[in-house]
Design an enzyme around this catalytic site. Structure first.
Site, PDB file in Angstrom:
ATOM      1  N   ARG A  54       0.855  -1.191   0.000  1.00  0.00           N
ATOM      2  CA  ARG A  54       0.000   0.000   0.000  1.00  0.00           C
ATOM      3  C   ARG A  54       0.890   1.239   0.000  1.00  0.00           C
ATOM      4  O   ARG A  54       2.109   1.144   0.075  1.00  0.00           O
ATOM      5  CB  ARG A  54      -1.013   0.011   1.149  1.00  0.00           C
ATOM      6  CG  ARG A  54      -0.641  -0.627   2.446  1.00  0.00           C
ATOM      7  CD  ARG A  54       0.471   0.045   3.191  1.00  0.00           C
ATOM      8  NE  ARG A  54       0.207   1.455   3.373  1.00  0.00           N
ATOM      9  CZ  ARG A  54       1.124   2.354   3.611  1.00  0.00           C
ATOM     10  NH1 ARG A  54       2.406   2.008   3.700  1.00  0.00           N
ATOM     11  NH2 ARG A  54       0.834   3.614   3.772  1.00  0.00           N
ATOM     12  N   ALA A  56       0.950   5.279  -1.999  1.00  0.00           N
ATOM     13  CA  ALA A  56       0.834   5.678  -3.408  1.00  0.00           C
ATOM     14  C   ALA A  56       1.991   5.200  -4.297  1.00  0.00           C
ATOM     15  O   ALA A  56       1.781   4.575  -5.342  1.00  0.00           O
ATOM     16  CB  ALA A  56       0.707   7.199  -3.483  1.00  0.00           C
ATOM     17  N   ARG A  97      -7.762  -0.074  -6.563  1.00  0.00           N
ATOM     18  CA  ARG A  97      -7.912   1.034  -5.607  1.00  0.00           C
ATOM     19  C   ARG A  97      -8.019   2.336  -6.407  1.00  0.00           C
ATOM     20  O   ARG A  97      -7.199   2.582  -7.295  1.00  0.00           O
ATOM     21  CB  ARG A  97      -6.714   1.088  -4.627  1.00  0.00           C
ATOM     22  CG  ARG A  97      -6.645  -0.153  -3.721  1.00  0.00           C
ATOM     23  CD  ARG A  97      -5.704   0.058  -2.558  1.00  0.00           C
ATOM     24  NE  ARG A  97      -6.224   1.013  -1.599  1.00  0.00           N
ATOM     25  CZ  ARG A  97      -5.489   1.544  -0.624  1.00  0.00           C
ATOM     26  NH1 ARG A  97      -4.222   1.209  -0.494  1.00  0.00           N
ATOM     27  NH2 ARG A  97      -6.023   2.406   0.222  1.00  0.00           N
ATOM     28  N   GLN A 210      -1.929   2.738   9.979  1.00  0.00           N
ATOM     29  CA  GLN A 210      -0.643   2.748   9.257  1.00  0.00           C
ATOM     30  C   GLN A 210       0.417   3.546  10.023  1.00  0.00           C
ATOM     31  O   GLN A 210       1.607   3.266   9.910  1.00  0.00           O
ATOM     32  CB  GLN A 210      -0.811   3.371   7.866  1.00  0.00           C
ATOM     33  CG  GLN A 210      -1.577   2.518   6.881  1.00  0.00           C
ATOM     34  CD  GLN A 210      -3.037   2.904   6.836  1.00  0.00           C
ATOM     35  OE1 GLN A 210      -3.610   3.300   7.842  1.00  0.00           O
ATOM     36  NE2 GLN A 210      -3.660   2.767   5.688  1.00  0.00           N
ATOM     37  N   ASP A 251      -1.828  10.916  -1.941  1.00  0.00           N
ATOM     38  CA  ASP A 251      -2.124   9.862  -2.904  1.00  0.00           C
ATOM     39  C   ASP A 251      -2.475  10.435  -4.271  1.00  0.00           C
ATOM     40  O   ASP A 251      -2.432   9.727  -5.279  1.00  0.00           O
ATOM     41  CB  ASP A 251      -3.278   9.012  -2.370  1.00  0.00           C
ATOM     42  CG  ASP A 251      -2.872   8.384  -1.051  1.00  0.00           C
ATOM     43  OD1 ASP A 251      -2.399   7.252  -1.041  1.00  0.00           O
ATOM     44  OD2 ASP A 251      -2.968   9.076  -0.011  1.00  0.00           O
ATOM     45  N   ASN A 261      -5.244  12.821   0.691  1.00  0.00           N
ATOM     46  CA  ASN A 261      -4.366  12.000   1.534  1.00  0.00           C
ATOM     47  C   ASN A 261      -5.241  11.234   2.531  1.00  0.00           C
ATOM     48  O   ASN A 261      -6.459  11.428   2.587  1.00  0.00           O
ATOM     49  CB  ASN A 261      -3.327  12.878   2.251  1.00  0.00           C
ATOM     50  CG  ASN A 261      -2.208  12.048   2.838  1.00  0.00           C
ATOM     51  OD1 ASN A 261      -1.640  11.195   2.156  1.00  0.00           O
ATOM     52  ND2 ASN A 261      -1.877  12.262   4.100  1.00  0.00           N
ATOM     53  N   LYS A 262      -4.597  10.397   3.307  1.00  0.00           N
ATOM     54  CA  LYS A 262      -5.326   9.515   4.233  1.00  0.00           C
ATOM     55  C   LYS A 262      -6.330  10.311   5.071  1.00  0.00           C
ATOM     56  O   LYS A 262      -6.057  11.426   5.509  1.00  0.00           O
ATOM     57  CB  LYS A 262      -4.311   8.808   5.130  1.00  0.00           C
ATOM     58  CG  LYS A 262      -4.880   7.780   6.073  1.00  0.00           C
ATOM     59  CD  LYS A 262      -5.782   6.762   5.422  1.00  0.00           C
ATOM     60  CE  LYS A 262      -5.071   5.953   4.356  1.00  0.00           C
ATOM     61  NZ  LYS A 262      -6.025   5.121   3.553  1.00  0.00           N
TER      62      LYS A 262
HETATM   63  O1  MRU Z   1      -4.438   3.446   2.216  1.00  0.00           O
HETATM   64  P1  MRU Z   1      -2.959   3.538   2.077  1.00  0.00           P
HETATM   65  O2  MRU Z   1      -2.192   3.007   3.234  1.00  0.00           O
HETATM   66  O3  MRU Z   1      -2.462   3.008   0.755  1.00  0.00           O
HETATM   67  O4  MRU Z   1      -2.800   5.085   2.047  1.00  0.00           O
HETATM   68  C1  MRU Z   1      -1.710   5.708   1.610  1.00  0.00           C
HETATM   69  C2  MRU Z   1      -1.081   6.424   2.706  1.00  0.00           C
HETATM   70  O5  MRU Z   1      -0.339   5.834   3.458  1.00  0.00           O
HETATM   71  C3  MRU Z   1      -1.282   7.825   2.898  1.00  0.00           C
HETATM   72  O6  MRU Z   1      -2.410   8.399   2.434  1.00  0.00           O
HETATM   73  C4  MRU Z   1       0.010   8.545   2.622  1.00  0.00           C
HETATM   74  O7  MRU Z   1       0.071   9.623   3.448  1.00  0.00           O
HETATM   75  C5  MRU Z   1       0.190   8.934   1.206  1.00  0.00           C
HETATM   76  S1  MRU Z   1       0.770   7.645   0.236  1.00  0.00           S
HETATM   77  C6  MRU Z   1       2.366   8.022   0.177  1.00  0.00           C
END
Ligand code: MRU
Length: 371
Positions: A54, A56, A97, A210, A251, A261-262
């Site tokens: 997982r 980006a 995704r 995460q 992302d 982003n998350k």
């Molecule tokens: O759902 P994920 O774990 O794939 O999400 C990605 C992330 O970890 C975050 O959104 C992150 O800050 C950006 S991806 C480098």
């Protein structure tokens, strides 16, 4: 990045068998360090969807290697049959995704490379080369993000007369989310390696944690001082002067500077704005969306199963277990990402330098993207 003193990337081709792609299984970290073997597109699609891999950049690199496996397994009787098969496999990967744009970027880059090759053997060779190139570029761009971003941390350290610089980060935009170095973490590792006193507040990042399980683990492997906090703590820390800078990943970032982003990133950006704490987002060019103007209205936001909210996974008596944290019958909603509008972002840290989160600033660094 080192794990128990040994250098690893997050994904690579098996040393003794070029038909096997290997990756670190992130679903079992931090309690177990396990390597996955991937040999088919279906296995790769599952690994992305179920989040064994997982983040980006890593999703992009995995899709790149997935397309290489698609090429290895495609029918070789004609150029047309081969291309039809790899295009269908590309669609399968893209459907896994929706939010991280690196996924479709990598699939399209692979398809362009294969379409330009004259025969099936050269198309397989092109897919192999492109997969490795995507991974190498990802690692190199993250290294450069570290070189640019470390200047921000050096400035803060200077202003604080060498006292500890406190960084807050959300989710995992670390080495594990890319091929190496990470984006949000690259300046942190660079600062730590230069002897700057640094400490990281790590948002746990519910529902999948995460931050608590991955960011904390990788910072620990590198020896960077850090503290895991519940997701709601950041605002309080900022009000009390305990955060010097926020750095997150993304992302997908629009060419106007809106950042997906998350989930929870937006709330941190609001708190940072209210407390005049600089809020930076670190990203490689593969995370820019050059087609999308309005991030809030246009970026697709992944919704995952409510079970990820209702249950928490952790170590109990030496065993990884899942426990229910809600009443048995309560439904749960699980939005994976949110969008932070550009106006809340102090700057973007890219492999080409730091720019304001504006169309002008971004196009200034990437003039080839036109306007
Ligand atoms: O759902 P994920 O774990 O794939 O999400 C990605 C992330 O970890 C975050 O959104 C992150 O800050 C950006 S991806 C480098």
């Amino acid at each position: 990045m080192n794990v128990h003193g040994k250098h690893y990337r997050t994904i690579w081709i098996h040393e003794d068998d070029p038909h096997v792609v290997q990756a670190i299984d992130q679903q079992v970290l931090p309690h177990e360090f396990k390597i996955l073997d991937l040999t088919t597109v279906d296995e790769v699609a599952h690994a992305i969807k179920a989040m064994l891999v997982r983040g980006a950049g890593l999703i992009g690199a995995t899709a790149g290697y997935g397309m290489y496996l698609a090429a290895l397994n495609a029918p070789r009787r004609s150029r047309e049959a081969f291309l039809e098969s790899v295009r269908a496999e590309g669609e399968k990967l893209k459907a896994t995704r929706p939010t991280a744009i690196n996924l479709e970027w990598a699939v399209h880059r692979q398809l362009r490379g294969m379409e330009a090759a004259a025969d099936v053997e050269s198309m397989i060779e092109a897919a192999f080369q492109t997969a490795n190139l995507i991974a190498d570029e990802d690692a190199e761009f993250c290294r450069r993000i570290g070189e640019h971003g470390v200047r921000l941390l050096e400035d803060i350290s200077r202003r604080k007369n060498g006292e500890t610089v406190n960084v807050l980060t959300h989710c995992n935009a670390g080495w594990l989310a890319f091929v190496d170095y990470g984006t949000a973490t690259a300046p942190i590792y660079a600062a730590f390696d230069r002897g700057i006193k640094i400490h990281v507040w790590v948002d746990e990042t519910r529902p999948r944690n995460q931050g608590a399980s991955l960011t904390a683990w990788e910072l620990g492997q590198h020896g960077v001082p850090h503290t895991v906090i519940a997701d709601n703590v950041g605002g309080h820390l900022m009000q009390h002067g305990l955060v010097d800078i926020v750095i997150t990943g993304t992302d997908r970032t629009t060419y106007t500077g809106d950042v997906a982003n998350k989930i929870g990133t937006y709330l941190k950006a609001l708190a940072a704005k209210d407390n005049q704490v600089p809020f930076y987002v670190a990203l490689p060019s593969s995370s820019f969306d050059w087609q999308t103007r309005d991030g809030v209205k246009e970026i697709p936001i992944e919704e995952r199963g409510g079970e990820e909210v209702r249950y928490i996974r952790g170590l109990h008596n030496g065993q990884v277990v899942e426990v229910l944290v809600t009443p048995q019958d309560s439904p749960a909603a699980n939005y994976g990402f949110d969008v932070t509008p550009a106006r809340l972002i102090t700057g973007l840290i890219t492999e080409r330098g730091i720019c304001p989160a504006t169309e002008e600033g971004i196009r200034g660094l990437y003039p080839e993207q036109g306007g």
